[in-house]
Design a protein around this motif. Structure first.
Motif, mmCIF file in Angstrom:
data_model
loop_
_atom_site.group_PDB
_atom_site.id
_atom_site.type_symbol
_atom_site.label_atom_id
_atom_site.label_comp_id
_atom_site.label_asym_id
_atom_site.label_seq_id
_atom_site.Cartn_x
_atom_site.Cartn_y
_atom_site.Cartn_z
ATOM 1 N N GLY A 1 0.832 -1.199 0.000
ATOM 2 C CA GLY A 1 0.000 0.000 0.000
ATOM 3 C C GLY A 1 0.865 1.247 0.000
ATOM 4 O O GLY A 1 1.815 1.353 0.780
ATOM 5 N N LEU A 2 0.556 2.196 -0.889
ATOM 6 C CA LEU A 2 1.376 3.396 -1.030
ATOM 7 C C LEU A 2 0.495 4.644 -1.056
ATOM 8 O O LEU A 2 -0.618 4.616 -1.595
ATOM 9 C CB LEU A 2 2.196 3.338 -2.324
ATOM 10 N N ILE B 1 8.221 9.419 -3.752
ATOM 11 C CA ILE B 1 7.694 9.482 -5.120
ATOM 12 C C ILE B 1 8.325 8.393 -5.987
ATOM 13 O O ILE B 1 7.649 7.713 -6.752
ATOM 14 C CB ILE B 1 7.941 10.879 -5.723
ATOM 15 N N ALA B 2 9.635 8.229 -5.841
ATOM 16 C CA ALA B 2 10.342 7.222 -6.649
ATOM 17 C C ALA B 2 9.803 5.826 -6.367
ATOM 18 O O ALA B 2 9.724 4.978 -7.266
ATOM 19 C CB ALA B 2 11.839 7.283 -6.353
ATOM 20 N N ARG B 3 9.387 5.580 -5.126
ATOM 21 C CA ARG B 3 8.890 4.252 -4.761
ATOM 22 C C ARG B 3 7.587 3.932 -5.489
ATOM 23 O O ARG B 3 7.301 2.780 -5.815
ATOM 24 C CB ARG B 3 8.680 4.187 -3.251
ATOM 25 N N ALA C 1 1.682 9.111 -14.828
ATOM 26 C CA ALA C 1 1.447 7.824 -15.474
ATOM 27 C C ALA C 1 2.206 6.747 -14.712
ATOM 28 O O ALA C 1 3.428 6.748 -14.680
ATOM 29 C CB ALA C 1 1.894 7.864 -16.932
ATOM 30 N N ILE C 2 1.488 5.845 -14.070
ATOM 31 C CA ILE C 2 2.105 4.767 -13.294
ATOM 32 C C ILE C 2 1.856 3.463 -14.036
ATOM 33 O O ILE C 2 0.701 3.080 -14.250
ATOM 34 C CB ILE C 2 1.513 4.706 -11.873
ATOM 35 N N ASP C 3 2.915 2.808 -14.424
ATOM 36 C CA ASP C 3 2.783 1.556 -15.171
ATOM 37 C C ASP C 3 2.039 0.512 -14.339
ATOM 38 O O ASP C 3 2.255 0.378 -13.129
ATOM 39 C CB ASP C 3 4.170 1.008 -15.520
ATOM 40 N N GLY C 4 1.151 -0.216 -15.004
ATOM 41 C CA GLY C 4 0.507 -1.358 -14.375
ATOM 42 C C GLY C 4 -0.762 -1.061 -13.626
ATOM 43 O O GLY C 4 -1.380 -1.973 -13.072
#
Length: 1206
Positions: free
Chosen positions: A189-190, A201-203, A226-229
């Motif tokens: 969970g983020l 942010i990088a995580r 845009a976050i992949d997946g």
């Protein structure tokens, strides 16, 4: 070449990452740089990383970024630079012509933040000075006309369109998620919001191949992130916004519906780099009621910091500044007055040194005033801590419903609390955490400390980053302090600092804690209307049951229409004398100590009556306070209602409340409740438990009226319903934004029935009052019926699928509420009731209630075990003479229950372990009386059904509240089962809107290629009432037909020259279910299409009531293929049919076989529809396959219209 381009491109089109690369490839970055602005820090960092990765460049070299609190990452070789809107102002201040840039891109302009609007206005000035400079304004949802009009008057401009929550709640949601999935290692969970560090942010963007990411985000995710997946997005439709109340001169934080544009942006997060789906947690009606786009922040918020920024850029004439949309003049004046009071602007309108510091720190000016006062009084570190903690104040404490946690939570709050209130408490928390972390550097230890003290560690980390950033900007070196150093002298200095910044956030107590405080403002001194707020439940003052007379607060929250003060502390009125003299005079500060309130208490009102007056969860209190101009206090335990008001208004407020109480008392005397005895036979119980009458099956006193206008009043409903008889009660069941639902109770059965018949179909303010109907569709194949059932369920229809055979059926009964430990045990006579009194054992008590009409009696039993349900009591009394039935009471009187949204999934979870359980057979009894939910499920194996009964019947904590009851539903005897053909599979519909008929259902099936196997479709309607005599029926039918023909002629001849031929009309009398069939004949088939396009679905008045027309043009081709042709080219026939079905979606192709023997079976292809062009195309395509055919053509319209209303 245009100087300005407005680019509107769909979410996921790549505009934010690709446009800037196209410009690079087009040599715009060869000699000068390209700069791109973003509204959020997160988007700035992620886009810079994304573009650098796609180009194969490095961050800090060819691609750079700059965000608040960090050093710019630039080099001599930088070609592309990403900055936040706020940091772009520094670029302009350093170079008003932006000479080092060739193109400026303003991205995500739809968010319309204050900084974005300033950037657009400054760019207008730059473009005038630098003719070679280009501007691109980009957004996925922004209306382009506004920006085009803003720039087009001065520059060459073109528009191009391309196809394609709050951080406070986020950490709490993550905490809850981690607790629920404590032992699940398959996910992570983020959080995602604008206050994250670069490492955090990088995580978010880090690849985690063996983990499922669950991300909780604010509306920062609406921007170019845009976050992949990401496959699924769940969005609430809500947004938190800070609004300036122009009338009351105060800032309020509100939670409200978002806009359609924001919904589009949120939806676009799903599947940005692959397929995805978005789930919206609200109805289509709610979406349709949303505003199209967000109001610009400059139009909603007090523009104090905006004025400071512009003045720091040497723009002093704020009123004449070229805004994209100008803020209200009154808002500018209020903001300017605030800055004068804070000593940020002098009497000439020029910035003071404090004002320049405010513009530089770029935070709430009140916080900056507090910090620089602290610098003066040598307590800056503590003030920085307080400023940082105020930015996360609503997110400090962990929250849980667990009882053990609540005990620990109360202890933790007590340990940190300070008697003065919340401000020093917040400093205490941070200092103790910081001191512990300095000695214990391991993250695990720090996490355990936060957990043990019910503290949100993430919130403290965000506060720490804020403190570090602002200390750096102020040139202050941070040192570690212990809370022991926070002595009385420091606290006294701190309160002087708090007062220097927040003196305008002053409130005066109305008396006891619950009624809260009156907000003191310049508005409150000029009117009797006051702003009242309550103490927020997490406040230290609330914990310690303190009620100081004067407090300063951090912010005013508005939750569900109720105002709350968040973060408040008691103050000494003398401290206010050190702030702005003008403000002190404006609020009549010298007289604040004379503000007094008197109170009056209405005692022992009664729990039920009190709830009616103040509403569920006290939702009517705000309205009551507005009417009385007083503060209302509620004591639920004593059923008391107290008015707190200024002496001059108290008598007026008392009179208003007294009238409301009397009115509701009169209503309660007329209240009745229907108690089920056996089957559908009910007893009508009045006040005091007196039986008034017996209602048999089909009899009713209460009617429900749906689809009423949302703003209809009780008086208007009374006017509508009183002509049918005496009204005993009117209840608003639901009052939404678009419609209302009302229950009206009559004194007599005949009156209710008359109203039911008379009001159905009545048009009220453009809305037709309607009920609902049922229907069914019969299929020849099992798979088609199942697919149709799934389709209609997905579209929101209430329907069920019936198997071919009667499978073993199980009845599931459970309750939504625990019992009140009261029950009616009903008997044939008072003697029977008296005879069982010997079976009542302490602590149980009883009272015998007699029915005056039928001499029956009920035993009101109280005090039995809370675990006992209806079945337990029934087994206890069912062998007693004269026993009729039992009803355990749950909830409050007249409470309306709705089936939980999770009910079906809960039932599935119960029976999934049983392999023969049929998941698609779940059905529910729509009526939920007294909190009882009844469901029915089917099994393939009777043995497994019995096993389920044995394992779960009478057990607790399986579903709902209390015990669940399972019983095998009695099957009909074989001679009672209706004859059903072996190839019939049925989908039954319930509660269909009466505007629908079978042709609407058929249309849906045809559009989804599911009509092939349909045998019949029926929508049931109420039978029309017969007249007393045959003669009367004949005369009535003749007059009805004449009236209907006249209505049809009037409609079809209303537009001159519409048809090529004159139509002829044939109409028959209505059928018993109220369906009317008419035949309208044309000489020209084109007229058929014209009639459908013009009049289909229109409302016409036929016979007594109005109804929707359905025009059915059977332009049909029937193609017969003999056995020889069918055997010679079977593949070509099937290919031709499939081709037509794929290319001609608006028509339907159906096949059938005529004959019994193989040698004589003829194939029939039937083409139906109302699209002449597609039917012709289908015919041509079939002809090309050399199929011999015989075509039957008919050009006509069948019109179906229903005149009865259910």
């Amino acid at each position: 070449m245009n100087q300005v381009l407005i680019l509107k491109a769909d979410t996921c089109s790549g505009k934010s990452t690709q446009t800037i690369q196209y410009l690079c490839d087009a040599n715009f970055a060869d000699e000068k740089k390209i700069i791109c602005t973003q509204p959020h820090k997160l988007a700035t960092l992620s886009l810079a990383a994304r573009v650098a990765e796609e180009y194969g460049w490095k961050i800090g070299e060819e691609v750079a970024f700059q965000v608040a609190g960090d050093q710019p990452t630039t080099s001599n070789g930088t070609k592309i630079k990403f900055v936040t809107d706020a940091l772009f102002l520094n670029e302009y201040q350093n170079s008003p012509t932006l000479e080092q840039y060739s193109v400026v891109i303003v991205d995500e302009a739809h968010e319309r933040g204050v900084d974005t609007d300033i950037v657009l206005a400054l760019m207008k000035q730059c473009l005038r000075k630098s003719k070679d400079l280009k501007l691109i304004v980009m957004s996925g949802t922004l209306g382009t006309c506004l920006i085009y009009d803003y720039f087009a008057s001065d520059f060459t401009c073109e528009t191009l369109e391309v196809g394609g929550a709050d951080e406070d709640e986020i950490d709490l949601a993550l905490t809850d998620l981690n607790k629920q999935l404590e032992y699940d290692r398959s996910y992570i969970g983020l959080p995602l919001h604008g206050k994250l560090s670069e490492k955090e942010i990088a995580r978010i963007f880090e690849a985690m191949p063996n983990k499922r990411k669950i991300i909780f985000s604010t509306n920062v995710a609406e921007s170019s992130v845009a976050i992949d997946g990401i496959k699924y997005v769940v969005e609430s439709g809500m947004v938190k916004e800070q609004m300036w109340d122009e009338k009351r001169k105060i800032t309020v934080v509100k939670f409200q519906k978002t806009t359609k544009n924001s919904v589009e942006q949120r939806r676009g997060r799903a599947g940005r780099t692959s397929d995805g789906k978005c789930y919206h947690l609200y109805t289509v009606e709610t979406y349709e009621a949303m505003e199209e786009c967000s109001r610009a922040e400059i139009l909603c918020a007090l523009p104090a910091i905006t004025i400071l920024k512009l003045k720091s850029l040497n723009i002093d004439r704020i009123e004449s500044f070229e805004w994209l949309q100008s803020p209200p003049i009154s808002n500018l004046q209020d903001a300017n007055q605030l800055l004068i009071w804070l000593n940020a602007v002098d009497s000439r309108g020029e910035l003071t040194q404090l004002g320049r510091n405010m513009a530089r720190l770029d935070i709430d000016p009140k916080l900056t005033a507090m910090l620089y006062k602290a610098q003066e009084l040598d307590c800056l570190l503590y003030a920085l801590v307080l400023a940082g903690m105020l930015t996360v104040s609503r997110n400090i404490w962990l929250i849980s419903e667990d009882q053990d946690f609540r005990v620990m939570f109360s202890r933790a709050r007590a340990a940190f609390s300070h008697e003065s209130g919340d401000h020093i408490t917040l400093i205490n928390i941070y200092l103790k955490w910081s001191f512990y972390c300095a000695k214990n550097t391991k993250k695990r230890q720090q996490h355990e400390w936060c957990k043990n003290n019910c503290i949100n560690g993430n919130a403290l980390q965000m506060a720490h980053e804020f403190i570090t950033e602002k200390a750096k900007q102020m040139g202050y070196e941070i040192e570690i302090l212990d809370s022991e150093d926070l002595n009385d002298n420091v606290i006294n200095h701190l309160f002087k600092c708090i007062t220097a910044g927040h003196f305008m956030n002053l409130a005066v107590s109305n008396g006891p804690m619950k009624p809260g405080y009156k907000i003191i403002s310049t508005f409150s001194q000029t009117t009797e209307e006051s702003v009242v707020a309550r103490t927020f439940h997490t406040s230290t003052l609330s914990l310690n049951d303190q009620n100081p007379t004067y407090v300063l607060f951090n912010e005013l929250l508005n939750l569900h229409g109720t105002n709350y003060l968040a973060v408040l502390s008691s103050i000494d009125l003398n401290w206010l004398k050190s702030v702005s003299e003008d403000w002190y005079k404006a609020v009549n500060g010298a007289s604040l100590h004379t503000i007094s309130h008197e109170s009056f208490t209405f005692e022992n009102i009664g729990a039920g009556l009190l709830q009616v007056i103040v509403g569920k969860h006290s939702c009517h209190v705000n309205k009551l306070e507005d009417i009385t101009q007083a503060t209302i206090g509620i004591d639920d335990k004593k059923s008391n209602l107290t008015i707190y008001s200024r002496p001059a208004n108290l008598n007026k407020a008392k009179k208003i409340v007294q009238e409301i109480i009397q009115k509701e008392k009169q209503k309660s005397l007329l209240e009745t409740e229907e108690m089920t005895i056996v089957g559908r036979t009910r007893i009508l119980m009045g006040a005091g438990g007196v039986s008034q009458m017996i209602l048999f099956a089909g009899e009713y006193l209460r009617i429900t009226i749906e689809k009423l206008p949302s703003r209809i009043t009780e008086e208007r409903i009374k006017t509508l319903c009183e002509p049918f008889g005496e009204i005993r009660k009117i209840d608003f069941i639901r009052k939404g934004e678009h419609s209302s639902c009302v229950a009206v109770t009559y004194a007599k059965v005949e009156q209710a029935h008359s109203a039911f018949c008379g009001l159905n179909g009545y048009i009220e303010q453009g809305r037709e009052i309607v009920s609902t109907g049922n229907g069914r569709i019969i299929f020849e194949k099992d798979n088609s019926a199942r697919d149709a059932h799934k389709l209609f369920r997905r579209l929101g229809y209430e329907c069920r699928y019936e198997h071919l055979t009667n499978l073993p059926k199980l009845k599931v009964t459970y309750y939504l509420l625990e019992s009140n430990r009261k029950a009616f045990v009903n008997f044939q006579s008072s003697d029977d009731a008296q005879n069982v009194c010997g079976q009542i054992h302490r602590p149980e008590t009883f009272k015998i209630i007699k029915n005056k009409q039928n001499h029956r009696a009920s035993l009101l039993l109280e005090g039995f075990s809370k675990d006992d349900d209806d079945e337990d009591l029934r087994s206890r009394f069912e062998d007693c003479d004269g026993f009729v039935g039992v009803q355990v009471l749950r909830g409050r009187k007249e409470q309306i229950f709705a089936r939980p949204a999770s009910a079906e999934e809960d039932i599935k979870a119960m029976f999934n372990p049983y392999t023969s359980f049929q998941r698609d057979t779940i059905s529910f009894n729509r009526k939920i009386f007294n909190g009882k939910v009844e469901a029915f499920v089917e099994f393939l194996e009777s043995a497994e059904l019995k096993q389920a009964v044995e394992e779960m019947n009478g057990k607790k904590d399986i579903i709902g509240r209390g015990k669940v009851r399972l019983s095998e539903s009695v099957q009909q005897r074989s001679d009672e089962i209706k004859t059903k053909k072996e190839n019939e599979y049925v989908v039954y519909f319930q509660h269909l809107d009466l505007s629908l008929d079978k042709y609407d259902l058929i249309k849906i099936l045809k559009e989804n290629q599911l009509y092939d196997d349909v045998k019949n479709a029926v929508v049931y309607r109420q039978k029309m009432k017969n007249e007393n005599s045959t003669a009367a029926m004949t005369n009535k039918a003749d007059s009805d037909v004449e009236f209907a023909l006249a209505s049809l002629r009037s409609m079809f001849l209303s537009t001159a020259g519409l048809f090529r031929s004159i139509p002829d009309y044939q109409i028959s009398s209505h059928t018993p279910d109220g369906t009317v069939t008419a035949l309208i004949l044309f000489n020209d088939p084109i007229d058929v299409t014209t009639a459908i396009q013009t009049y289909d679905n229109q409302v016409i008045r036929l016979f007594k009531n109005s109804s929707k027309l359905h025009l059915l043009p059977p332009i049909a081709h029937e193609i017969f293929i003999n056995v020889a042709v069918r055997k010679a080219i079977p593949n070509k026939i099937q290919e031709a049919i499939q081709y037509v079905r794929e290319k001609c979606k608006r028509i339907h192709v159906k096949t059938a076989y005529l004959g019994k023997e193989e040698k004589t079976i003829t194939m029939k292809i039937c083409i139906e529809g109302d699209d002449v062009e597609q039917i012709t195309m289908a015919k041509i395509n079939l002809n090309q396959q050399e199929i011999m055919m015989h075509t039957l053509r008919k050009h006509r319209i069948n019109m179906k219209s229903t005149t009865t209303i259910h």
